[in-house]
Scaffold this motif. Structure first.
Motif, PDB file in Angstrom:
ATOM      1  N   THR A 186       0.854  -1.189   0.000  1.00  0.00           N
ATOM      2  CA  THR A 186       0.000   0.000   0.000  1.00  0.00           C
ATOM      3  C   THR A 186       0.887   1.235   0.000  1.00  0.00           C
ATOM      4  OG1 THR A 186      -0.094   0.140   2.419  1.00  0.00           O
ATOM      5  CG2 THR A 186      -1.796  -1.186   1.319  1.00  0.00           C
ATOM      6  N   MET A 224      -3.983   0.802  -2.993  1.00  0.00           N
ATOM      7  CA  MET A 224      -4.115  -0.539  -2.434  1.00  0.00           C
ATOM      8  C   MET A 224      -4.304  -1.512  -3.595  1.00  0.00           C
ATOM      9  SD  MET A 224      -6.902  -2.139   0.253  1.00  0.00           S
ATOM     10  CE  MET A 224      -6.133  -1.483   1.732  1.00  0.00           C
ATOM     11  N   ARG A 247      -6.109  -0.666  -7.036  1.00  0.00           N
ATOM     12  CA  ARG A 247      -7.051   0.441  -6.886  1.00  0.00           C
ATOM     13  C   ARG A 247      -6.399   1.670  -6.251  1.00  0.00           C
ATOM     14  NH1 ARG A 247     -12.908  -2.387  -5.357  1.00  0.00           N
ATOM     15  NH2 ARG A 247     -12.963  -3.736  -7.217  1.00  0.00           N
ATOM     16  N   ASP A 285      -8.139   1.311   4.851  1.00  0.00           N
ATOM     17  CA  ASP A 285      -9.449   0.679   4.962  1.00  0.00           C
ATOM     18  C   ASP A 285      -9.892   0.195   3.581  1.00  0.00           C
ATOM     19  OD1 ASP A 285     -12.048  -0.077   5.367  1.00  0.00           O
ATOM     20  OD2 ASP A 285     -12.695   1.809   6.297  1.00  0.00           O
ATOM     21  N   GLU A 286     -10.002  -1.110   3.411  1.00  0.00           N
ATOM     22  CA  GLU A 286     -10.330  -1.681   2.100  1.00  0.00           C
ATOM     23  C   GLU A 286     -11.689  -1.208   1.593  1.00  0.00           C
ATOM     24  OE1 GLU A 286     -10.460  -6.088  -0.073  1.00  0.00           O
ATOM     25  OE2 GLU A 286      -9.897  -5.884   2.044  1.00  0.00           O
ATOM     26  N   SER A 287     -12.627  -0.937   2.489  1.00  0.00           N
ATOM     27  CA  SER A 287     -13.967  -0.510   2.064  1.00  0.00           C
ATOM     28  C   SER A 287     -13.938   0.840   1.355  1.00  0.00           C
ATOM     29  CB  SER A 287     -14.907  -0.444   3.272  1.00  0.00           C
ATOM     30  OG  SER A 287     -14.513   0.599   4.168  1.00  0.00           O
ATOM     31  N   PHE A 303     -12.050   1.653  -0.932  1.00  0.00           N
ATOM     32  CA  PHE A 303     -11.640   1.452  -2.322  1.00  0.00           C
ATOM     33  C   PHE A 303     -12.713   0.706  -3.128  1.00  0.00           C
ATOM     34  CE2 PHE A 303      -7.900   2.103   0.179  1.00  0.00           C
ATOM     35  CZ  PHE A 303      -7.028   2.812  -0.630  1.00  0.00           C
ATOM     36  N   SER A 304     -13.905   0.603  -2.571  1.00  0.00           N
ATOM     37  CA  SER A 304     -14.976  -0.128  -3.232  1.00  0.00           C
ATOM     38  C   SER A 304     -15.442   0.602  -4.494  1.00  0.00           C
ATOM     39  CB  SER A 304     -16.170  -0.297  -2.280  1.00  0.00           C
ATOM     40  OG  SER A 304     -17.275  -0.851  -2.962  1.00  0.00           O
TER      41      SER A 304
END
Length: 586
Positions: free
Chosen positions: A102, A123, A126, A251-253, A255-256
């Protein structure tokens, strides 16, 4: 006013209907003020200073706004070349990032005085992006899916843009990793150590590397060996990457690519990064001159100013003649503009391209504005002001040096950008029987540079004409540069005064103003960067107009304050638009 013929050029090959929508103005009336001893005026908060907010609330430009963000994508992707060298310090600098998955970084655009920041979090494939002067919006770029999602949190819209031709594009961490591996066995790549410098309070070792016409400067933290800043200069581009952090928790969310439940989903079409044709670039030049620059080519076409370009395209797409275009047509114009910029962003010709279009009028068949050498070609391609192209041998190429006039045009932009002259301004606009506005701009200079006696001013309309300039009631000389730009020659002996008062008299025909319900939409612009601005309209007795009764209680009133903004947080020239509420008198 733009002709129908010019607009037709912009929408050629579009098999779409044109709908004209009348702008609905939202006006809030405020307190009564006394003026001119015998007249009453109403101060109206008719102005719309927040251009970004207005544009994004307008249905007609949502797709175009999303499409313009591709310009920012052009800046951010694949912008770092070979930033490290196979040297003794190489291992120390690159080891901490070899396994990073990252990253967080800032891409700095523009001058120090007025700098825009693109903030990227990376990430995997993305990228989550925000832009400093585009509020309430996030952009998620998925390199694997080759798609971009723009979330406008204020308007609750989610716009997808397809990004074709990104097969070989990597995110920043992947690019660094692959570059490091590739360069370990390249002994011809040299790096020089330039000692210590402080960056954001950190002691950094500075390295300068040069290879194949580009220069990479790296600032690495002295203690951790992590790079904190990378500056890249190529023959056609310069970008600074700052505040780098690697292998951080994200926070992966965030990058949604899914649209939030309460957002309206839209599509802005597709741009192909493999398509870098000359014809697309020429179309972008046409749009640039026609929409952004009132019929002239821009001062420069450097993508470092990408964010500023995008905002100008927002504004240009809302101008009077273009307001007749449908939402889909405006989005198509923006996409064609962005597609053309791919040509210079991913330039595939030999060496460096040259631009000399500053101050050149669209349609000038004699003046070359751009030339480049295609790959493996013995001749150069030269684009002229009417956008025709010729093949030219190198010995017959135009001279790259700009004329004195072109140099002054560039100098004017730089002076406004750096805010070398700053003041406060009060405008008095007289509406005459001849259908003209005769304006008097009273400027009190609060900041004056010591190194120059040339002050550049910009009138609010390209068709406006400067008629006179006085300093403390003494007339001073000026010269016309281009369209709405003038050079004013200040007397050196007065530049050290504590207060300098200028009066600029200028005129413009009312046809230059945008006609709307209840009057005209007018530009709010300082002639120089200002920290305070006031605009008052005066209807002369025989002009055949009166202030609209929707906005004044007494139609016999002949003077009205349209805009007042004192003590701005920072100096600026553009303050949006406001309404001149008039209709024909009985």
């Amino acid at each position: 006013m733009r002709s129908a013929e010019n607009i037709e050029k912009l929408v050629k090959n579009l098999d779409l209907d044109i709908d004209t929508n009348t702008e609905i103005d939202r006006v809030i009336l405020s307190e009564l003020l006394e003026a001119q001893e015998k007249s009453k005026k109403i101060y109206s908060a008719l102005a719309k200073p927040n251009i970004r907010r207005i544009i994004m609330k307008s249905r007609i430009t949502k797709l175009a706004a999303a499409a313009v963000l591709i310009i920012g994508v052009l800046v951010g992707l694949r912008f770092v070349g070979n930033p490290f060298a196979a040297s003794v310090t190489f291992a120390e600098v690159i080891q901490p990032i070899l396994n990073a998955r990252t990253a967080s970084l800032d891409i700095l655009l523009g001058s120090q005085e007025k700098q825009y920041v693109i903030h990227d979090e990376v990430m995997g494939s993305r990228i989550r992006r925000t832009v400093s002067n585009v509020k309430h919006s996030d952009i998620i770029i998925d390199l694997e899916q080759q798609k971009l999602l723009t979330l406008d949190h204020a308007a609750k819209t989610a716009v997808y843009l397809e990004l074709g031709g990104l097969d070989n594009i990597q995110n920043y961490v992947e690019l660094l990793r692959d570059t490091i591996i590739r360069l370990q066995n390249e002994p011809d790549f040299q790096v020089k150590e330039r000692g210590l410098q402080k960056i954001n309070g950190q002691d950094c070792i500075v390295f300068v590397a040069e290879s194949e016409g580009q220069t990479i400067t790296i600032w690495a933290d002295q203690k951790t060996a992590l790079p904190v800043r990378i500056e890249q200069k190529t023959p056609n581009m310069q970008i600074v990457c700052d505040n780098l952090q690697f292998d951080i928790a994200l926070d992966e969310s965030q990058f949604s690519m899914e649209v939030p439940n309460d957002y309206v989903e839209q599509s802005a079409g597709r741009i192909d990064f493999k398509k870098t044709s000359e014809s697309d670039f020429i179309e972008a030049l046409r749009i640039w001159a026609e929409i952004l620059e009132d019929g002239h080519f821009p001062d420069s076409i450097n993508l470092e100013d990408a964010v500023k370009i995008g905002l100008k395209l927002h504004h240009g797409l809302r101008r009077s003649a273009l307001s007749a275009l449908t939402e889909q047509q405006q989005g198509e114009v923006a996409l064609r503009f962005g597609q053309g910029l791919v040509f210079i962003r991913f330039f595939k010709g030999e060496g460096k391209w040259h631009y000399a279009g500053v101050g050149v009028e669209l349609g000038d068949a004699e003046t070359p504005i751009f030339w480049y050498r295609p790959k493996d070609s013995d001749t150069w391609r030269v684009i002229y002001g009417d956008l025709h192209v010729e093949d030219v041998e190198e010995e017959y190429l135009p001279e790259p040096e700009l004329s004195d006039r072109q140099a002054k045009i560039l100098e004017s932009s730089e002076q406004w950008e750096k805010q070398e002259f700053v003041g406060t301004e009060k405008d008095l606009w007289h509406v005459t029987a001849a259908g003209d506005i005769v304006a008097y701009s009273y400027i009190t200079l609060t900041k004056v540079p010591q190194a120059t006696d040339s002050m550049y001013i910009k009138l609010p309309y390209s068709g406006a004409v400067l008629e006179s300039v006085t300093l403390d009631d003494e007339e001073i000389p000026f010269a016309h540069l281009i369209r709405d730009r003038y050079e004013v020659n200040l007397p050196l002996g007065k530049l050290d005064q504590s207060e300098m008062n200028l009066k600029c008299s200028w005129a413009v025909n009312m046809e230059a103003l945008k006609k709307v319900d209840y009057g005209y939409r007018i530009n709010l612009q300082g002639l120089i960067p200002v920290t305070g601005f006031k605009l008052t309209a005066v209807l002369e007795g025989d002009c055949g107009l009166e202030f609209a009764t929707k906005y004044v209680n007494d139609p016999s009133i002949r003077s009205l304050d349209l805009f007042i903004q004192d003590e701005m947080a920072s100096a600026k020239m553009q303050m949006g638009t406001c309404l001149l509420p008039v209709n024909k008198s009985d």
